[in-house]
Design an enzyme around this catalytic site. Sequence first.
Site, short mmCIF file in Angstrom:
data_model
loop_
_atom_site.label_atom_id
_atom_site.label_comp_id
_atom_site.label_asym_id
_atom_site.label_seq_id
_atom_site.Cartn_x
_atom_site.Cartn_y
_atom_site.Cartn_z
N THR A 20 30.15 -16.53 -6.22
CA THR A 20 31.46 -16.27 -5.60
C THR A 20 31.47 -15.03 -4.71
O THR A 20 32.38 -14.85 -3.90
CB THR A 20 32.55 -16.09 -6.67
OG1 THR A 20 32.24 -14.94 -7.48
CG2 THR A 20 32.64 -17.33 -7.56
N CYS A 70 37.68 -9.52 -17.44
CA CYS A 70 38.37 -10.41 -16.50
C CYS A 70 38.72 -11.73 -17.19
O CYS A 70 37.88 -12.36 -17.84
CB CYS A 70 37.48 -10.68 -15.30
SG CYS A 70 38.28 -11.72 -14.03
N ARG A 121 37.26 -17.67 -15.88
CA ARG A 121 36.22 -18.38 -16.63
C ARG A 121 34.91 -17.61 -16.55
O ARG A 121 34.49 -17.17 -15.48
CB ARG A 121 36.05 -19.79 -16.08
CG ARG A 121 35.05 -20.64 -16.84
CD ARG A 121 35.15 -22.09 -16.40
NE ARG A 121 34.79 -22.24 -15.00
CZ ARG A 121 33.55 -22.44 -14.54
NH1 ARG A 121 32.54 -22.51 -15.40
NH2 ARG A 121 33.32 -22.57 -13.26
N ARG A 161 32.70 -8.30 -3.39
CA ARG A 161 34.09 -7.90 -3.20
C ARG A 161 34.79 -7.78 -4.54
O ARG A 161 34.43 -8.46 -5.51
CB ARG A 161 34.85 -8.91 -2.33
CG ARG A 161 34.21 -9.18 -0.99
CD ARG A 161 35.10 -10.09 -0.14
NE ARG A 161 35.51 -11.29 -0.87
CZ ARG A 161 34.80 -12.40 -0.94
NH1 ARG A 161 33.61 -12.45 -0.35
NH2 ARG A 161 35.25 -13.44 -1.61
N CYS A 180 37.40 -8.36 -7.43
CA CYS A 180 38.21 -9.48 -7.90
C CYS A 180 39.70 -9.15 -7.74
O CYS A 180 40.16 -8.08 -8.16
CB CYS A 180 37.89 -9.75 -9.37
SG CYS A 180 38.93 -11.02 -10.13
N CYS A 204 41.49 -9.32 -11.64
CA CYS A 204 41.35 -8.29 -12.68
C CYS A 204 41.32 -6.87 -12.13
O CYS A 204 41.36 -5.92 -12.90
CB CYS A 204 40.10 -8.54 -13.52
SG CYS A 204 38.52 -8.20 -12.67
N TRP A 218 33.59 31.89 -29.29
CA TRP A 218 34.79 31.08 -29.44
C TRP A 218 35.41 30.80 -28.08
O TRP A 218 35.75 29.65 -27.76
CB TRP A 218 35.80 31.78 -30.35
CG TRP A 218 37.01 30.94 -30.66
CD1 TRP A 218 37.21 30.18 -31.78
CD2 TRP A 218 38.18 30.76 -29.84
NE1 TRP A 218 38.43 29.54 -31.71
CE2 TRP A 218 39.05 29.88 -30.54
CE3 TRP A 218 38.59 31.25 -28.61
CZ2 TRP A 218 40.28 29.48 -30.03
CZ3 TRP A 218 39.82 30.86 -28.08
CH2 TRP A 218 40.65 29.98 -28.80
N TYR A 262 35.57 27.11 -26.35
CA TYR A 262 36.88 26.52 -26.11
C TYR A 262 37.03 26.15 -24.64
O TYR A 262 37.56 25.08 -24.30
CB TYR A 262 37.98 27.49 -26.53
CG TYR A 262 39.38 26.93 -26.41
CD1 TYR A 262 39.94 26.18 -27.44
CD2 TYR A 262 40.14 27.13 -25.25
CE1 TYR A 262 41.22 25.65 -27.33
CE2 TYR A 262 41.41 26.61 -25.13
CZ TYR A 262 41.96 25.87 -26.17
OH TYR A 262 43.23 25.34 -26.05
N ASP A 294 37.05 29.40 -36.15
CA ASP A 294 38.47 29.29 -35.82
C ASP A 294 39.32 29.31 -37.09
O ASP A 294 39.09 28.52 -38.02
CB ASP A 294 38.71 27.99 -35.04
CG ASP A 294 40.15 27.87 -34.58
OD1 ASP A 294 40.53 28.55 -33.62
OD2 ASP A 294 40.89 27.08 -35.20
#
Length: 497
Positions: free
Chosen positions: A36, A44, A47, A69, A71, A74, A429, A433, A449
């Site tokens: 296709t 998607c 089928r 290309r 779809c 979807c 620390w 973080y 901590d």
Amino acid sequence: MTSSPATRLDPESCYRAVKSRDRRFDGVFYTAVRTTGIYCRPSCPARTPAFPHVTFHPSAASAQAAGFRACKRCLPDATPGSPDWDVAATAAGRAMRLIADGVVDREGVEGLARRVGYTPRHLSRLLTAELGAGPLALARARRAQTARVLVETTDLGFADVAFAAGFASVRQFNDTVREVYAATPTDLRGRRRTTSSPGTVTMRLAVRTPFAGSRLLDFLAYHVVPGVEAVGPGWYARTLDLPHGPGTVLLRLVDARSSGETAFVSAEFTLHDLRDTTAAVERARRLVDADCDPVAVDDQFLGDPVIGPLVRVCPGLRVPGQVDGDETAVRTVIGQQVSVTGARTVTGRIVAAYGTPVETTVPGLTHLFPSAAALAAADPETLPMPRARGRALVGLAAALASGDVALDRGADRDEVRTSMLALPGIGPWTADYVAMRALGHPDVFLPTDIGVRNALAGLGHDPAGVIARADQWRPWRSYALMHLWNTLMPALPLEGD
């Protein structure tokens, strides 16, 4: 199968995910159908094509470069990104983060390569090997996706859409849309249209489910800085300091409790310059940890006696990210050894004194966060904090302003940590973080901590014993940390509740 990087994806495993329409793999790889000429997301609903007719690609750009290309059913580009980029933190992943922020559009491939620390030629080879496309093709795919969303969800003229998405010309925009989507911009606009105000762009940010949006909102509300941020029932807003001017974003954060699907966070952007659309969107995505795979994270903890029960109570908890790495680092230093409430107050004073005033449509948003350069020029003796911390803050700001410390998601995490620890007043620390929040590191744990220790004690565990075994939570220790902190943070009453 081709000999491209697609072969690094195990075809049998990919095909099983496609047959089961497993949404967890949306954004992790893409399925291209030879018969296709179309590529799809794994989930998607069309089928399932026969195995000999498909190839698998690690990026949308790779599928497009192979001549496929997108779809129309979807919309494969409307997916969260791959969580692998944050886990591995490879040069390719770091480059992808910068491409998503629009660095190639603003600085070219040379600027991208400089930020990642490679030559343009070597970076192009690396990205092609890892993701099946070079930086220009990856940036083009990002522009196409941004353009499609703007065409379908705003009333912007096509010329405005073209430049907002990062295209150099309207002709380039038209040609790309036709090639990627096999449709004209007019065709795309005919599908869905909303009314928007000038300079306002409303988009939906894709996130994987489950998504604990309300707890993310609670965290952001608890740390909100007056002038820069504002919160209300179900929403969080803040100012944005973007490459071409100021902006704001308002996010609506709600829970999505389904598992293994895609949900959307509504984001309303108001931008001074529409060319900042790509950067604004990417920064909002970082903030909500949009690329997280919550199913994989939660599965890691389900059998754990400490984190497992917390995951069952709050599945899909995110690690809040950031819209500006420099801001995160500055706020972290301000918050050293003080309460969250105290840090908010001090930071608000610094914003009022050194931030840039802006006019916004959101009540409470009055300033951009101070730039590193502005804070580097401040007298540490005059800052509303102990002198030693003031000197540490000004020293950090100087390192950020000079580029000695880079927190743009393009730098190597280990190198950033080493650079930060070399600065006076910056300890492990703080550096760790910042790595978690600013660099998106998913595997940070903070054994010293006090909040971690209080949470463990409150849950009836021996803190020392649990912390000694924290390595078993790899590679998602940042999420374990958030689950522990989450037990200490009740839902906050917001104005209007």
